[in-house]
Scaffold this motif. Structure first.
Motif, PDB file in Angstrom:
ATOM      1  N   ASP A  28       0.869  -1.180   0.000  1.00  0.00           N
ATOM      2  CA  ASP A  28       0.000   0.000   0.000  1.00  0.00           C
ATOM      3  C   ASP A  28       0.912   1.237   0.000  1.00  0.00           C
ATOM      4  OD1 ASP A  28      -1.701   2.093   0.470  1.00  0.00           O
ATOM      5  OD2 ASP A  28      -2.811   1.109   2.096  1.00  0.00           O
ATOM      6  N   VAL A  29       1.251   1.723  -1.204  1.00  0.00           N
ATOM      7  CA  VAL A  29       2.230   2.821  -1.274  1.00  0.00           C
ATOM      8  C   VAL A  29       1.660   4.119  -0.716  1.00  0.00           C
ATOM      9  CG1 VAL A  29       3.704   1.919  -3.092  1.00  0.00           C
ATOM     10  CG2 VAL A  29       1.696   3.203  -3.711  1.00  0.00           C
ATOM     11  N   ARG A  30       0.367   4.302  -0.830  1.00  0.00           N
ATOM     12  CA  ARG A  30      -0.221   5.534  -0.262  1.00  0.00           C
ATOM     13  C   ARG A  30       0.000   5.586   1.248  1.00  0.00           C
ATOM     14  NH1 ARG A  30      -5.550   7.949  -2.981  1.00  0.00           N
ATOM     15  NH2 ARG A  30      -4.780   7.909  -5.106  1.00  0.00           N
ATOM     16  N   ALA A  31      -0.231   4.457   1.900  1.00  0.00           N
ATOM     17  CA  ALA A  31      -0.033   4.425   3.351  1.00  0.00           C
ATOM     18  C   ALA A  31       1.451   4.572   3.683  1.00  0.00           C
ATOM     19  CB  ALA A  31      -0.589   3.118   3.914  1.00  0.00           C
ATOM     20  N   LEU A  32       2.292   3.900   2.894  1.00  0.00           N
ATOM     21  CA  LEU A  32       3.732   3.944   3.172  1.00  0.00           C
ATOM     22  C   LEU A  32       4.280   5.366   3.084  1.00  0.00           C
ATOM     23  CD1 LEU A  32       6.482   2.456   3.563  1.00  0.00           C
ATOM     24  CD2 LEU A  32       6.632   2.389   1.060  1.00  0.00           C
ATOM     25  N   LEU A  33       3.817   6.111   2.070  1.00  0.00           N
ATOM     26  CA  LEU A  33       4.391   7.434   1.823  1.00  0.00           C
ATOM     27  C   LEU A  33       3.642   8.554   2.536  1.00  0.00           C
ATOM     28  CD1 LEU A  33       5.342   7.051  -1.947  1.00  0.00           C
ATOM     29  CD2 LEU A  33       6.700   6.563   0.086  1.00  0.00           C
ATOM     30  N   ALA A  34       2.670   8.187   3.343  1.00  0.00           N
ATOM     31  CA  ALA A  34       1.878   9.208   4.042  1.00  0.00           C
ATOM     32  C   ALA A  34       2.721   9.988   5.035  1.00  0.00           C
ATOM     33  CB  ALA A  34       0.690   8.559   4.752  1.00  0.00           C
ATOM     34  N   THR A  35       3.762   9.375   5.562  1.00  0.00           N
ATOM     35  CA  THR A  35       4.649  10.095   6.488  1.00  0.00           C
ATOM     36  C   THR A  35       6.079  10.002   5.975  1.00  0.00           C
ATOM     37  OG1 THR A  35       4.930   8.094   7.793  1.00  0.00           O
ATOM     38  CG2 THR A  35       3.245   9.639   8.547  1.00  0.00           C
TER      39      THR A  35
ATOM     40  N   CYS B 289      12.779   4.609  -6.412  1.00  0.00           N
ATOM     41  CA  CYS B 289      11.862   3.562  -6.878  1.00  0.00           C
ATOM     42  C   CYS B 289      12.335   3.050  -8.237  1.00  0.00           C
ATOM     43  CB  CYS B 289      10.450   4.129  -6.992  1.00  0.00           C
ATOM     44  SG  CYS B 289       9.250   2.970  -7.673  1.00  0.00           S
ATOM     45  N   CYS B 290      12.369   1.746  -8.387  1.00  0.00           N
ATOM     46  CA  CYS B 290      12.698   1.133  -9.670  1.00  0.00           C
ATOM     47  C   CYS B 290      11.817  -0.081  -9.845  1.00  0.00           C
ATOM     48  CB  CYS B 290      14.174   0.740  -9.717  1.00  0.00           C
ATOM     49  SG  CYS B 290      14.660   0.030 -11.308  1.00  0.00           S
ATOM     50  N   GLY B 291      11.124  -0.148 -10.968  1.00  0.00           N
ATOM     51  CA  GLY B 291      10.259  -1.301 -11.184  1.00  0.00           C
ATOM     52  C   GLY B 291       9.394  -1.093 -12.405  1.00  0.00           C
ATOM     53  N   PRO B 292       8.383  -1.915 -12.563  1.00  0.00           N
ATOM     54  CA  PRO B 292       7.503  -1.799 -13.721  1.00  0.00           C
ATOM     55  C   PRO B 292       6.659  -0.522 -13.675  1.00  0.00           C
ATOM     56  CG  PRO B 292       6.730  -3.507 -12.231  1.00  0.00           C
ATOM     57  CD  PRO B 292       8.033  -3.024 -11.694  1.00  0.00           C
ATOM     58  N   ALA B 293       6.084  -0.176 -14.837  1.00  0.00           N
ATOM     59  CA  ALA B 293       5.372   1.101 -14.974  1.00  0.00           C
ATOM     60  C   ALA B 293       4.245   1.250 -13.954  1.00  0.00           C
ATOM     61  CB  ALA B 293       4.829   1.227 -16.396  1.00  0.00           C
ATOM     62  N   GLY B 294       3.502   0.171 -13.692  1.00  0.00           N
ATOM     63  CA  GLY B 294       2.360   0.264 -12.776  1.00  0.00           C
ATOM     64  C   GLY B 294       2.799   0.656 -11.371  1.00  0.00           C
ATOM     65  N   LEU B 295       3.873   0.071 -10.907  1.00  0.00           N
ATOM     66  CA  LEU B 295       4.366   0.393  -9.563  1.00  0.00           C
ATOM     67  C   LEU B 295       4.869   1.835  -9.530  1.00  0.00           C
ATOM     68  CD1 LEU B 295       5.215  -0.498  -6.676  1.00  0.00           C
ATOM     69  CD2 LEU B 295       7.467  -1.017  -7.656  1.00  0.00           C
ATOM     70  N   MET B 296       5.608   2.229 -10.573  1.00  0.00           N
ATOM     71  CA  MET B 296       6.151   3.591 -10.584  1.00  0.00           C
ATOM     72  C   MET B 296       5.029   4.621 -10.606  1.00  0.00           C
ATOM     73  SD  MET B 296       9.771   3.455 -12.043  1.00  0.00           S
ATOM     74  CE  MET B 296       9.520   4.254 -13.553  1.00  0.00           C
ATOM     75  N   LYS B 297       3.977   4.314 -11.342  1.00  0.00           N
ATOM     76  CA  LYS B 297       2.845   5.243 -11.401  1.00  0.00           C
ATOM     77  C   LYS B 297       2.200   5.372 -10.019  1.00  0.00           C
ATOM     78  CE  LYS B 297      -1.249   6.102 -14.236  1.00  0.00           C
ATOM     79  NZ  LYS B 297      -2.390   6.011 -13.354  1.00  0.00           N
ATOM     80  N   ALA B 298       2.017   4.236  -9.353  1.00  0.00           N
ATOM     81  CA  ALA B 298       1.397   4.268  -8.019  1.00  0.00           C
ATOM     82  C   ALA B 298       2.271   5.045  -7.038  1.00  0.00           C
ATOM     83  CB  ALA B 298       1.177   2.839  -7.519  1.00  0.00           C
ATOM     84  N   VAL B 299       3.567   4.856  -7.129  1.00  0.00           N
ATOM     85  CA  VAL B 299       4.483   5.555  -6.220  1.00  0.00           C
ATOM     86  C   VAL B 299       4.478   7.050  -6.535  1.00  0.00           C
ATOM     87  CG1 VAL B 299       6.913   5.822  -5.570  1.00  0.00           C
ATOM     88  CG2 VAL B 299       5.911   3.537  -5.770  1.00  0.00           C
ATOM     89  N   ARG B 300       4.480   7.368  -7.814  1.00  0.00           N
ATOM     90  CA  ARG B 300       4.487   8.781  -8.214  1.00  0.00           C
ATOM     91  C   ARG B 300       3.213   9.470  -7.718  1.00  0.00           C
ATOM     92  NH1 ARG B 300       5.534   7.723 -13.211  1.00  0.00           N
ATOM     93  NH2 ARG B 300       7.758   8.078 -13.246  1.00  0.00           N
ATOM     94  N   GLU B 301       2.079   8.804  -7.873  1.00  0.00           N
ATOM     95  CA  GLU B 301       0.808   9.388  -7.432  1.00  0.00           C
ATOM     96  C   GLU B 301       0.787   9.561  -5.913  1.00  0.00           C
ATOM     97  OE1 GLU B 301      -1.959   7.715 -11.086  1.00  0.00           O
ATOM     98  OE2 GLU B 301      -2.075   6.748  -9.129  1.00  0.00           O
ATOM     99  N   ALA B 302       1.290   8.561  -5.208  1.00  0.00           N
ATOM    100  CA  ALA B 302       1.292   8.646  -3.743  1.00  0.00           C
ATOM    101  C   ALA B 302       2.236   9.752  -3.271  1.00  0.00           C
ATOM    102  CB  ALA B 302       1.696   7.300  -3.145  1.00  0.00           C
ATOM    103  N   ALA B 303       3.394   9.866  -3.926  1.00  0.00           N
ATOM    104  CA  ALA B 303       4.350  10.920  -3.542  1.00  0.00           C
ATOM    105  C   ALA B 303       3.755  12.301  -3.804  1.00  0.00           C
ATOM    106  CB  ALA B 303       5.657  10.744  -4.318  1.00  0.00           C
ATOM    107  N   THR B 304       3.011  12.417  -4.897  1.00  0.00           N
ATOM    108  CA  THR B 304       2.355  13.695  -5.214  1.00  0.00           C
ATOM    109  C   THR B 304       1.273  13.991  -4.188  1.00  0.00           C
ATOM    110  OG1 THR B 304       2.761  13.289  -7.547  1.00  0.00           O
ATOM    111  CG2 THR B 304       1.117  14.954  -7.025  1.00  0.00           C
TER     112      THR B 304
END
Ligand code: FES
Length: 323
Positions: free
Chosen positions: A178-185, A194-209
């Motif tokens: 759950d990257v949203r929860a992970l990056l909340a703090t 972050c390094c990985g497939p496009a789907g993971l990078m997109k999720a991480v990018r959105e959560a970081a934003t």
């Protein structure tokens, strides 16, 4: 970017997980290899193929007697990973570049590393360095299941204990990290890699934003199973950049970056990686449409108000930059 090439012997091939092999490369005369830093990759001439494939180094950057890369076989890929698995044997000699680093590990107070699949490779090298230096860090590694989790035994050793969290989603990303929860703090000065497939990078990018991580503290590298960093097939054409403060108009020819042209004309923009992965050179776009060629805004639909001038270009004939 690549300079010299090396001819290295494949000293060992190791099965690291289902469909993933590592290759230990050494010099033919037993001599030391050029040094590398965490995040670096080699351009590898894969036997039987045209062009080079990029594979991240995953061994400890303190080692000079060997390079280790890992390759995930992709039956649907362009053939590079299949050829590495089928055509390369222990004792063979491969032509490779000297290490190139487009994904450098920059200074931070603490680090969050997020890997997906074969994207573990550059982050493993980073984890080795961070562990040695005593930095605060944590690694989240997402894989389908235990059989597809590379370097499992290594990551379970005491030096990584408590720092490495492995997430198996069984092929359903909603059941994974759950990257949203992970990056909340985040702590002050924390860097995210972050390094990985496009789907993971997109999720991480959105959560970081969503959680307002500073752009310059968030770093991505796209890797497919083919081992190719995010590339940009669009041809380069000339365009203009206008500076909002002075109205000066500068031409950016094919083969030159916006950053190059700005520097040539004495316009200062901070930069670091100059490869579109660190976010340091982010610049506001007042008019025009950027052509995002970085690993940061590339998949952002609403990312046109800013661009990374070290690599990105223009879709419109002119961009007006807030400079
Ligand atoms: S300098 Fe790192 S993204 Fe431009």
């Amino acid at each position: 970017m690549t300079t010299n090439t090396l001819r290295l012997r494949v000293a060992r091939i190791t099965r690291e997980a289902e469909g993933i092999q590592s290759y230990e490369l050494v010099s033919q005369d037993g001599g030391a290899l050029p040094e590398f830093e965490a995040g670096a990759h080699l351009d590898v001439q894969v036997p039987g193929l045209n062009g080079m494939r990029q594979y991240s180094l995953c061994n400890d950057p303190g080692e000079t007697h060997r390079y280790i890369i890992a390759v995930q076989r992709d039956a649907n890929g362009r053939g590079g990973s299949r050829a590495m698995h089928e055509n390369v044997h222990e004792g063979d000699v491969l032509t490779v570049s000297e290490p190139v680093n487009d994904f450098p590990l920059l200074y931070g107070r603490s680090y969050v590393l997020i890997a997906g699949g074969i994207g573990i490779t550059p982050l493993l090298a980073m984890a080795r360095v961070l562990e040695r230096t005593g930095a605060e860090w944590v690694l989240h590694y997402c894989a389908r299941d235990a059989d597809r989790t590379a370097f499992r035994e290594l990551l379970a050793t005491p030096s990584f204990a408590g720092r490495v969290h492995i997430h198996h989603d069984g092929g359903d990303p909603t059941k994974g990290l759950d990257v949203r929860a992970l990056l909340a703090t985040r702590g002050p000065g924390t860097r995210l890699y972050c390094c990985g497939p496009a789907g993971l990078m997109k999720a991480v990018r959105e959560a970081a934003t969503l959680h307002k991580w500073p752009w310059e503290k968030v770093h991505f590298e796209a890797f497919t199973a083919e081992g190719t960093s995010a590339t940009h097939a669009t041809a380069e054409v000339d365009f203009e950049v206008a500076l909002k403060s002075t109205g000066q108009v500068l031409r950016v020819p094919a083969g030159k970056t916006v950053l190059n042209v700005l520097r040539t004309h004495g316009v200062k923009v901070e930069s670091d990686c100059e490869a579109g992965s660190c976010g340091t050179c982010v610049t506001r776009v007042c008019e025009g449409t950027p052509d995002h060629r970085d690993t940061f805004f590339q998949q952002e639909s609403a990312g046109d108000a800013r661009m990374l001038v070290c690599v990105s270009r223009a879709r419109s004939k002119r961009l007006v930059l807030d400079l």
